[in-house]
Design an enzyme around this catalytic site. Structure first.
Site, short mmCIF file in Angstrom:
data_model
loop_
_atom_site.label_atom_id
_atom_site.label_comp_id
_atom_site.label_asym_id
_atom_site.label_seq_id
_atom_site.Cartn_x
_atom_site.Cartn_y
_atom_site.Cartn_z
N GLY A 1 0.99 -1.21 -0.04
CA GLY A 1 0.21 -0.08 -0.13
C GLY A 1 0.93 1.12 0.07
O GLY A 1 2.03 1.25 -0.33
N HIS B 1 2.21 4.52 -5.08
CA HIS B 1 2.81 5.61 -5.90
C HIS B 1 2.93 5.10 -7.27
O HIS B 1 2.55 4.02 -7.68
CB HIS B 1 4.30 5.91 -5.11
CG HIS B 1 5.08 4.62 -4.95
ND1 HIS B 1 5.65 4.01 -5.88
CD2 HIS B 1 5.64 4.23 -3.91
CE1 HIS B 1 6.55 3.02 -5.77
NE2 HIS B 1 6.32 3.16 -4.29
N GLU B 2 3.52 5.95 -8.15
CA GLU B 2 3.47 5.60 -9.51
C GLU B 2 4.19 4.23 -10.02
O GLU B 2 3.96 3.73 -10.75
CB GLU B 2 4.15 6.58 -10.42
CG GLU B 2 3.25 7.87 -10.99
CD GLU B 2 1.97 7.40 -11.53
OE1 GLU B 2 2.13 6.69 -12.68
OE2 GLU B 2 1.20 7.96 -11.17
N HIS C 1 4.28 1.58 -8.02
CA HIS C 1 3.20 0.50 -7.83
C HIS C 1 2.19 0.38 -9.12
O HIS C 1 1.82 -0.52 -9.67
CB HIS C 1 2.35 0.65 -6.50
CG HIS C 1 2.83 0.63 -5.28
ND1 HIS C 1 3.12 1.55 -4.57
CD2 HIS C 1 3.70 -0.57 -4.66
CE1 HIS C 1 3.83 1.37 -3.83
NE2 HIS C 1 4.26 -0.04 -3.44
N LYS D 1 13.02 -2.54 -8.55
CA LYS D 1 13.54 -1.71 -7.45
C LYS D 1 13.92 -2.78 -6.22
O LYS D 1 15.15 -2.66 -5.89
CB LYS D 1 12.48 -0.69 -6.93
CG LYS D 1 13.12 -0.40 -5.68
CD LYS D 1 12.49 1.04 -5.42
CE LYS D 1 13.20 1.48 -3.87
NZ LYS D 1 12.13 0.71 -2.92
N ASP D 2 13.10 -3.73 -5.95
CA ASP D 2 13.58 -4.95 -5.29
C ASP D 2 14.15 -6.07 -5.86
O ASP D 2 13.64 -7.04 -6.02
CB ASP D 2 12.21 -5.02 -4.43
CG ASP D 2 11.76 -4.17 -3.73
OD1 ASP D 2 12.03 -3.75 -2.73
OD2 ASP D 2 10.94 -3.43 -4.22
N SER E 1 9.47 5.28 -3.47
CA SER E 1 9.31 4.17 -2.43
C SER E 1 8.50 4.66 -1.68
O SER E 1 8.20 6.00 -1.30
CB SER E 1 10.72 3.95 -2.01
OG SER E 1 10.66 3.32 -0.74
N SER E 2 7.49 3.98 -0.97
CA SER E 2 6.38 4.51 0.00
C SER E 2 7.33 4.90 1.33
O SER E 2 6.96 5.78 2.04
CB SER E 2 5.61 3.27 0.65
OG SER E 2 5.08 2.47 -0.55
P1 AMP Z 1 5.96 -2.54 -1.72
O1 AMP Z 1 4.63 -1.90 -1.56
O2 AMP Z 1 7.04 -1.85 -1.36
O3 AMP Z 1 5.83 -4.05 -1.00
O4 AMP Z 1 6.02 -2.91 -3.23
C1 AMP Z 1 5.09 -3.66 -4.05
C2 AMP Z 1 5.73 -3.95 -5.39
O5 AMP Z 1 5.84 -2.59 -6.07
C3 AMP Z 1 6.78 -4.61 -5.41
O6 AMP Z 1 7.05 -5.53 -6.51
C4 AMP Z 1 8.11 -3.59 -5.59
O7 AMP Z 1 9.43 -4.03 -6.04
C5 AMP Z 1 7.40 -2.61 -6.54
N1 AMP Z 1 7.83 -1.30 -6.52
C6 AMP Z 1 7.91 -0.49 -5.37
N2 AMP Z 1 8.49 0.60 -5.79
C7 AMP Z 1 9.12 0.56 -6.95
C8 AMP Z 1 9.66 1.45 -7.72
N3 AMP Z 1 10.14 2.41 -7.52
N4 AMP Z 1 9.65 0.85 -9.26
C9 AMP Z 1 9.27 -0.19 -9.67
N5 AMP Z 1 8.58 -1.20 -8.73
C10 AMP Z 1 8.43 -0.81 -7.50
#
Ligand code: AMP
Length: 294
Positions: free
Chosen positions: A43, A46-47, A49, A161-162, A197-198
């Site tokens: 959650g 951002h762009e 996601h 990113k991850d 990033s969140s």
């Molecule tokens: P998270 O909410 O941080 O667990 O991320 C959910 C998904 O979004 C994961 O697959 C992340 O790798 C992806 N994600 C988060 N930030 C980015 C970003 N800046 N660019 C590309 N994918 C992202």
């Protein structure tokens, strides 16, 4: 003749919080031969996601997004309690781009009392983030496997990113013979280069400025490699010097390694991952780039 897959007349986002209901919804879609795309998130969307979500919307008949801040992947001194949460804003974003289903279970639903089962991908998780966040990948692998079993997607979308997380999930899928295709999506960045990033919202204006040192140091490294430097030690030193110019930047790791198995490299002469984790203020930020054009 191919059957036309028409979206339901009710175009609003369907919100599901129980596991049994989510399974029923997915089973019904599968019976209708609809292709399910899935984007797991924590959650605070951002762009970055939304890019994953758009890829799913383009390529699948129905898109499920999960929002679940997974307690199993946070260490005891990490930011589980303060992790940003903004469900209603996220829902508006998902509705605006036409997502079909939001799965947002509670922690109790996902990990009821007496929960005991965890999955662990070995070896890959001993490097990079796995070293400084023990238990993190065990938590990620477990929740992703649970979510796959619940949502039953044909396609799932993850961000580069991850990078290490993606490799761990690809290995999980391969080793456990899961029927889901993992799709990689490139890193989304702010206009000035900061990887979205969140956790960026924790940053004060000064820290936000300092956080640019991650993407800037990667660019410096790329330029230097293009000019002919192949010594990983030299590139690592260059990145370190650049990051340390930023007061308050605390380096967790700088890794110059094989992008598949994360073994450190001495020479940068074939496809190489440069990955960073740096603490800026109280936020631990990560970024990476791939060097591949020699
Ligand atoms: P998270 O909410 O941080 O667990 O991320 C959910 C998904 O979004 C994961 O697959 C992340 O790798 C992806 N994600 C988060 N930030 C980015 C970003 N800046 N660019 C590309 N994918 C992202």
């Amino acid at each position: 003749m191919m059957e036309t897959k028409i979206k339901s007349s009710q175009e609003t986002l369907q919100r599901v919080s129980s596991i049994s209901e989510m399974k029923k919804v997915s089973q019904t879609l599968r019976k209708q031969n609809l292709i399910i795309g899935f984007v797991p998130t924590m959650g605070c969307l951002h762009e970055g996601h939304l890019n994953l979500v758009k890829r799913s919307l383009e390529n699948c008949d129905r898109t499920v997004v999960s929002i679940f801040v997974n307690p199993a992947q946070f260490g005891p001194n990490e930011d589980l309690d303060t992790y940003p949460r903004q469900l209603e804003i996220d829902i508006a974003k998902l509705e605006a781009i036409g997502v079909d289903i939001l799965f947002h279970p509670t922690s109790e639903e996902m990990y009821p009392e007496n929960y005991k089962t965890y999955v662990q991908v070995n070896d890959l998780t001993e490097h990079l983030c796995g070293k400084s966040r023990p238990g993190f990948f065990k938590g990620v692998s477990t929740v992703v496997l649970k979510l796959f079993n619940i949502v039953q997607p044909h396609n799932a979308y993850f961000g580069e990113k991850d990078w290490q997380q993606l490799a761990v999930i690809e290995t999980l899928v391969k080793d456990l013979n899961l029927d889901v295709v993992i799709n990689r999506v490139p890193i989304a960045r702010e206009a000035d280069g900061l990887a979205m990033s969140s956790r960026n919202r924790y940053l004060s204006p000064q820290e936000r400025q300092a956080a640019l040192s991650l993407s800037h140091s990667l660019k410096k490294a790329r330029d230097k490699i293009r000019q002919g430097t192949t010594s990983a030690k030299e590139i690592s030193h260059l990145i370190r010097q650049y990051l340390l110019e930023e007061k308050g930047a605390e380096i967790d790791y700088i890794s110059i390694c094989d992008p598949e198995n994360f073994r450190e490299k001495e020479q940068i002469c074939d496809r190489t991952l440069i990955a960073l984790a740096v603490k800026i203020g109280s936020s631990r930020l990560i970024d990476n780039c791939i060097i591949e054009d020699f």
